[in-house]
Design a protein around this motif. Sequence first.
Motif, PDB file in Angstrom:
ATOM      1  N   GLU A 204       0.815  -1.220   0.000  1.00 46.64           N
ATOM      2  CA  GLU A 204       0.000   0.000   0.000  1.00 46.64           C
ATOM      3  C   GLU A 204       0.847   1.267   0.000  1.00 46.64           C
ATOM      4  O   GLU A 204       0.325   2.363  -0.166  1.00 46.64           O
ATOM      5  CB  GLU A 204      -0.978  -0.010   1.172  1.00 46.64           C
ATOM      6  N   ASN A 205       2.169   1.139   0.140  1.00 43.29           N
ATOM      7  CA  ASN A 205       3.065   2.299   0.090  1.00 43.29           C
ATOM      8  C   ASN A 205       3.602   2.561  -1.311  1.00 43.29           C
ATOM      9  O   ASN A 205       4.462   3.423  -1.508  1.00 43.29           O
ATOM     10  CB  ASN A 205       4.237   2.097   1.050  1.00 43.29           C
ATOM     11  N   CYS A 206       3.124   1.785  -2.282  1.00 47.55           N
ATOM     12  CA  CYS A 206       3.562   1.938  -3.674  1.00 47.55           C
ATOM     13  C   CYS A 206       2.481   1.330  -4.558  1.00 47.55           C
ATOM     14  O   CYS A 206       2.687   0.319  -5.204  1.00 47.55           O
ATOM     15  CB  CYS A 206       4.895   1.223  -3.863  1.00 47.55           C
TER      16      CYS A 206
ATOM     17  N   GLU B 200      -0.754   0.862  -7.470  1.00 47.05           N
ATOM     18  CA  GLU B 200      -0.864   0.969  -8.927  1.00 47.05           C
ATOM     19  C   GLU B 200      -1.165   2.388  -9.377  1.00 47.05           C
ATOM     20  O   GLU B 200      -0.767   2.804 -10.459  1.00 47.05           O
ATOM     21  CB  GLU B 200      -1.967   0.030  -9.455  1.00 47.05           C
ATOM     22  N   ALA B 201      -1.869   3.147  -8.532  1.00 43.93           N
ATOM     23  CA  ALA B 201      -2.268   4.514  -8.889  1.00 43.93           C
ATOM     24  C   ALA B 201      -1.136   5.526  -8.709  1.00 43.93           C
ATOM     25  O   ALA B 201      -1.259   6.667  -9.122  1.00 43.93           O
ATOM     26  CB  ALA B 201      -3.475   4.942  -8.069  1.00 43.93           C
ATOM     27  N   GLY B 202      -0.039   5.129  -8.075  1.00 43.15           N
ATOM     28  CA  GLY B 202       1.095   6.033  -7.918  1.00 43.15           C
ATOM     29  C   GLY B 202       1.207   6.689  -6.561  1.00 43.15           C
ATOM     30  O   GLY B 202       2.037   7.579  -6.365  1.00 43.15           O
ATOM     31  N   ALA B 203       0.370   6.283  -5.605  1.00 38.85           N
ATOM     32  CA  ALA B 203       0.463   6.847  -4.258  1.00 38.85           C
ATOM     33  C   ALA B 203       1.688   6.269  -3.555  1.00 38.85           C
ATOM     34  O   ALA B 203       1.891   5.062  -3.556  1.00 38.85           O
ATOM     35  CB  ALA B 203      -0.797   6.535  -3.464  1.00 38.85           C
ATOM     36  N   MET B 204       2.490   7.135  -2.976  1.00 31.80           N
ATOM     37  CA  MET B 204       3.701   6.718  -2.276  1.00 31.80           C
ATOM     38  C   MET B 204       3.537   6.948  -0.782  1.00 31.80           C
ATOM     39  O   MET B 204       3.065   7.999  -0.363  1.00 31.80           O
ATOM     40  CB  MET B 204       4.915   7.525  -2.750  1.00 31.80           C
TER      41      MET B 204
END
Length: 125
Positions: A24-26, A28-32
């Motif tokens: 969840e820290n990387c 598919e949508a690009g949220a880091m």
Amino acid sequence: YKNPPFLCYDCNSGSPLPGMWQNENCDEAGAMGPWNLPQYCPTLCFSRVGRYPAGAVYRGCASNLFLGEEQLKDGCFDDMYNPITNRTERTLCLCSGDGCNTHDLTLHSLVYVDQYFQDAANKRN
């Protein structure tokens, strides 16, 4: 076009397949996530998604990919066409700039996951 080095995110989303590990820290949508710090890269940054593993998104430094001798430039393109399956094996996005490799590859990921399930169904028939 900016000149390298760039700070590129270096991570993967994990598999979007049911029951598989997901990062969840990387996503598919690009949220880091806040502790996903970019790394210095001597070339362009990349985001990619492909058939293997199905739908997983990888982000990093383009110098870690084999892209042949062609001139690297910003943009997204389909890569690694397979004439046997008549399908593209990978979608690749390149970019120049610090932290630029946050491309939203959600739709591309879903396409590759769908292909995975189609292939599995065809093997059962």
